[in-house]
Design a protein around this motif. Structure first.
Motif, PDB file in Angstrom:
ATOM      1  N   PRO A  37      12.113  10.848   6.038  1.00 48.52           N
ATOM      2  CA  PRO A  37      10.802  10.471   6.566  1.00 48.52           C
ATOM      3  C   PRO A  37      10.796  10.208   8.072  1.00 48.52           C
ATOM      4  N   SER A  38      11.940   9.823   8.621  1.00 48.66           N
ATOM      5  CA  SER A  38      11.982   9.564  10.059  1.00 48.66           C
ATOM      6  C   SER A  38      12.029  10.847  10.876  1.00 48.66           C
ATOM      7  N   LEU A  39      12.253  11.982  10.223  1.00 48.70           N
ATOM      8  CA  LEU A  39      12.388  13.250  10.932  1.00 48.70           C
ATOM      9  C   LEU A  39      11.279  14.246  10.618  1.00 48.70           C
ATOM     10  N   ARG A  40      10.851  14.308   9.374  1.00 51.98           N
ATOM     11  CA  ARG A  40       9.963  15.396   8.963  1.00 51.98           C
ATOM     12  C   ARG A  40       8.826  14.888   8.088  1.00 51.98           C
ATOM     13  N   HIS A  41       8.078  13.911   8.612  1.00 51.13           N
ATOM     14  CA  HIS A  41       6.970  13.317   7.861  1.00 51.13           C
ATOM     15  C   HIS A  41       5.846  12.962   8.819  1.00 51.13           C
ATOM     16  N   ILE A  42       4.626  13.284   8.429  1.00 48.60           N
ATOM     17  CA  ILE A  42       3.438  12.880   9.185  1.00 48.60           C
ATOM     18  C   ILE A  42       2.385  12.399   8.190  1.00 48.60           C
ATOM     19  N   ALA A  43       1.748  11.281   8.516  1.00 50.44           N
ATOM     20  CA  ALA A  43       0.647  10.751   7.718  1.00 50.44           C
ATOM     21  C   ALA A  43      -0.643  10.939   8.505  1.00 50.44           C
ATOM     22  N   LEU A  44      -1.632  11.512   7.846  1.00 47.61           N
ATOM     23  CA  LEU A  44      -2.936  11.764   8.456  1.00 47.61           C
ATOM     24  C   LEU A  44      -3.973  10.869   7.793  1.00 47.61           C
ATOM     25  N   GLN A  45      -4.749  10.166   8.588  1.00 47.85           N
ATOM     26  CA  GLN A  45      -5.723   9.226   8.033  1.00 47.85           C
ATOM     27  C   GLN A  45      -6.973   9.944   7.564  1.00 47.85           C
ATOM     28  N   SER A  94       7.010  16.693   4.874  1.00 47.08           N
ATOM     29  CA  SER A  94       6.187  15.809   4.060  1.00 47.08           C
ATOM     30  C   SER A  94       4.908  15.446   4.803  1.00 47.08           C
ATOM     31  N   LEU A  95       3.782  15.729   4.169  1.00 51.09           N
ATOM     32  CA  LEU A  95       2.481  15.357   4.714  1.00 51.09           C
ATOM     33  C   LEU A  95       1.855  14.335   3.784  1.00 51.09           C
ATOM     34  N   GLU A  96       1.222  13.365   4.388  1.00 53.52           N
ATOM     35  CA  GLU A  96       0.598  12.267   3.640  1.00 53.52           C
ATOM     36  C   GLU A  96      -0.828  12.123   4.135  1.00 53.52           C
ATOM     37  N   LEU A  97      -1.755  11.995   3.212  1.00 53.27           N
ATOM     38  CA  LEU A  97      -3.118  11.614   3.551  1.00 53.27           C
ATOM     39  C   LEU A  97      -3.245  10.154   3.141  1.00 53.27           C
ATOM     40  N   ILE A  98      -3.679   9.310   4.072  1.00 52.21           N
ATOM     41  CA  ILE A  98      -3.646   7.865   3.860  1.00 52.21           C
ATOM     42  C   ILE A  98      -4.960   7.232   4.304  1.00 52.21           C
ATOM     43  N   ALA A  99      -5.362   6.187   3.598  1.00 55.99           N
ATOM     44  CA  ALA A  99      -6.581   5.443   3.931  1.00 55.99           C
ATOM     45  C   ALA A  99      -6.326   3.954   3.739  1.00 55.99           C
ATOM     46  N   PRO A 100      -6.663   3.140   4.727  1.00 57.72           N
ATOM     47  CA  PRO A 100      -6.524   1.688   4.558  1.00 57.72           C
ATOM     48  C   PRO A 100      -7.480   1.180   3.476  1.00 57.72           C
ATOM     49  N   LEU A 101      -6.970   0.279   2.641  1.00 55.95           N
ATOM     50  CA  LEU A 101      -7.790  -0.369   1.607  1.00 55.95           C
ATOM     51  C   LEU A 101      -8.074  -1.826   1.958  1.00 55.95           C
ATOM     52  N   ASN A 102      -7.007  -2.541   2.292  1.00 60.65           N
ATOM     53  CA  ASN A 102      -7.120  -3.966   2.618  1.00 60.65           C
ATOM     54  C   ASN A 102      -5.984  -4.289   3.580  1.00 60.65           C
ATOM     55  N   LEU A 103      -6.316  -4.794   4.752  1.00 58.65           N
ATOM     56  CA  LEU A 103      -5.308  -5.091   5.761  1.00 58.65           C
ATOM     57  C   LEU A 103      -4.966  -6.569   5.813  1.00 58.65           C
ATOM     58  N   ASP A 104      -5.415  -7.320   4.803  1.00 55.83           N
ATOM     59  CA  ASP A 104      -5.138  -8.750   4.759  1.00 55.83           C
ATOM     60  C   ASP A 104      -5.055  -9.223   3.309  1.00 55.83           C
ATOM     61  N   CYS A 105      -4.143  -8.632   2.533  1.00 54.17           N
ATOM     62  CA  CYS A 105      -3.970  -9.029   1.135  1.00 54.17           C
ATOM     63  C   CYS A 105      -3.444 -10.466   1.077  1.00 54.17           C
ATOM     64  N   LYS A 106      -3.920 -11.213   0.126  1.00 50.33           N
ATOM     65  CA  LYS A 106      -3.526 -12.623   0.000  1.00 50.33           C
ATOM     66  C   LYS A 106      -2.170 -12.788  -0.662  1.00 50.33           C
ATOM     67  N   GLU A 107      -1.799 -11.851  -1.544  1.00 50.24           N
ATOM     68  CA  GLU A 107      -0.526 -11.951  -2.266  1.00 50.24           C
ATOM     69  C   GLU A 107       0.134 -10.576  -2.343  1.00 50.24           C
ATOM     70  N   PRO A 108       1.471 -10.551  -2.374  1.00 49.54           N
ATOM     71  CA  PRO A 108       2.166  -9.269  -2.568  1.00 49.54           C
ATOM     72  C   PRO A 108       1.797  -8.654  -3.920  1.00 49.54           C
ATOM     73  N   PHE A 109       1.907  -7.350  -4.028  1.00 43.70           N
ATOM     74  CA  PHE A 109       1.605  -6.659  -5.278  1.00 43.70           C
ATOM     75  C   PHE A 109       2.545  -5.475  -5.411  1.00 43.70           C
ATOM     76  N   GLU A 110       2.631  -4.943  -6.605  1.00 42.53           N
ATOM     77  CA  GLU A 110       3.479  -3.784  -6.890  1.00 42.53           C
ATOM     78  C   GLU A 110       2.706  -2.497  -6.593  1.00 42.53           C
ATOM     79  N   MET A 111       3.453  -1.428  -6.331  1.00 41.76           N
ATOM     80  CA  MET A 111       2.828  -0.126  -6.166  1.00 41.76           C
ATOM     81  C   MET A 111       2.097   0.234  -7.448  1.00 41.76           C
TER      82      MET A 111
END
Length: 152
Positions: free
Chosen positions: A62-70, A124-141
């Motif tokens: 991922p540090s070499l061949r990965h890009i995430a597009l919002q 590796s290409l990733e399409l990503i969208a923020p859901l919540n940038l201030d979660c109150k508690e950790p959660f599992e994937m």
């Protein structure tokens, strides 16, 4: 001072094949030479450079061949079908098969929805969208479907 990310680069083995693939994703060529093409991600704000090179066989990391597009969270609801209509295979990531994607990434305190796929060279290409940038508690994937049920 810093206002955003303007460019990122990936190695490719066949520039013409890669141009066809990235055009299929709806990206517009900004600049092209014999061994390099830039596609606008957001015109005048960011682009991706694809370099035809023998380095395209460098093992994936991922540090070499990965890009995430919002993308917008509204688009994330239909992204799987959009990719499938374009003949793009969804990649299995983190043990979740394609039918269970998009995923919600638990980058506490942030939550992002994401879906992954590969270009013709295995970048590796990733399409990503923020859901919540201030979660109150950790959660599992989890799947986006599970997230939506828990956060109604």
């Amino acid at each position: 001072m810093i206002k955003g990310l303007y460019e990122a680069h990936l190695p490719v083995s066949n520039l013409k094949q890669s141009i066809d693939f990235y055009k299929k994703l709806g990206l517009e060529i900004a600049y092209q030479t014999e061994k390099l093409v830039f596609f606008w991600i957001e015109k005048g704000k960011s682009w991706i450079g694809l370099w035809e090179t023998e380095k395209s066989t460098t093992p994936y990391h991922p540090s070499l061949r990965h890009i995430a597009l919002q993308i917008d969270i509204e688009s994330m609801q239909d992204v799987k079908e959009w990719l499938e209509l374009k003949g793009v295979k969804i990649n299995t990531n983190f043990g979740f098969p394609p039918e269970q994607q998009p995923l919600v990434l638990p980058n506490y305190p942030n939550a992002h929805a994401a879906i992954y796929f590969l270009d013709p060279d295995g970048n590796s290409l990733e399409l990503i969208a923020p859901l919540n940038l201030d979660c109150k508690e950790p959660f599992e994937m989890m799947t986006l479907e599970e997230w939506n049920k828990q956060n109604r």
